[in-house]
Motif scaffolding. Structure first.
Motif, PDB file in Angstrom:
ATOM      1  N   HIS A  15      -1.510  -1.355 -11.778  1.00  0.00           N
ATOM      2  CA  HIS A  15      -0.335  -0.476 -11.818  1.00  0.00           C
ATOM      3  C   HIS A  15       0.211  -0.777 -10.388  1.00  0.00           C
ATOM      4  O   HIS A  15      -0.312  -0.556  -9.588  1.00  0.00           O
ATOM      5  N   GLU A  16       1.674  -1.224 -10.397  1.00  0.00           N
ATOM      6  CA  GLU A  16       2.034  -1.340  -9.335  1.00  0.00           C
ATOM      7  C   GLU A  16       2.665  -0.136  -8.516  1.00  0.00           C
ATOM      8  O   GLU A  16       2.828   0.648  -9.054  1.00  0.00           O
ATOM      9  N   GLY A  17       2.634  -0.518  -7.135  1.00  0.00           N
ATOM     10  CA  GLY A  17       3.354   0.603  -6.351  1.00  0.00           C
ATOM     11  C   GLY A  17       2.482   1.620  -6.011  1.00  0.00           C
ATOM     12  O   GLY A  17       2.913   2.881  -6.166  1.00  0.00           O
ATOM     13  N   ALA A  18       1.305   1.489  -5.755  1.00  0.00           N
ATOM     14  CA  ALA A  18       0.499   2.934  -5.522  1.00  0.00           C
ATOM     15  C   ALA A  18       0.715   3.699  -4.671  1.00  0.00           C
ATOM     16  O   ALA A  18       1.219   3.208  -3.312  1.00  0.00           O
ATOM     17  N   GLU A  19       1.014   4.876  -4.678  1.00  0.00           N
ATOM     18  CA  GLU A  19       1.418   5.754  -3.459  1.00  0.00           C
ATOM     19  C   GLU A  19       0.139   6.145  -2.804  1.00  0.00           C
ATOM     20  O   GLU A  19      -0.663   6.706  -3.240  1.00  0.00           O
TER      21      GLU A  19
END
Length: 144
Positions: A15-19
């Motif tokens: 899952h891209e863009g882990a915050e």
């Protein structure tokens, strides 16, 4: 199911863009972020924007709430655990092996020393042919 997924990399199935939750942020902030993003784990990033660990919803409940600690005073870094990560270029099987070795279900994906996403056992499992999937599930839950 085909064997094509076995040739994919962690970066292709994550899952891209882990915050991140900041290392000085409170556990209340972490819990609110998890609620808002509908996730059960957050990577913890330091002031230097580098990965410091991971925190799960279970960590918050077991190590803070159940211990009577203050959600607003306890920081994410106090509960940071498991600095286990996988390189974005690693194969699906390498990522699975690392998750099995450390008995974890979610893992940050790093590219060029920065977190680029999160990968879960479900992300990896759907890329495996049935025979490999059965073997993985058996190994993961045999330790339970």
């Amino acid at each position: 199911m085909t064997t094509e997924g076995v040739n994919k990399t962690a970066g292709e199935v994550m899952h891209e863009g882990a915050e991140c939750i900041g290392e000085h942020d409170s556990l209340r902030t972490a819990a609110e972020m998890m609620r808002d993003m509908n996730v059960g784990a957050l990577p913890i990033c330091g002031d230097d924007d580098r990965l410091k660990g991971i925190i799960t919803d279970r960590d918050i409940v077991i190590k803070c709430v159940a211990e009577g600690k203050d959600l607003d005073q306890t920081t994410a870094s106090e509960l940071a655990r498991g600095l286990v990560w996988v390189d974005a270029g690693a194969s699906v099987e390498e990522a699975l092996a690392k998750m099995e070795e450390h008995q974890i279900k979610r893992m940050p994906v790093i590219d060029n020393h920065r977190i680029v996403g999160m990968i879960s056992e479900a992300d990896l499992a759907k890329e495996l042919p049935d025979s490999k999937l059965a073997e993985f599930v058996h190994r993961l839950y045999a330790h339970g």
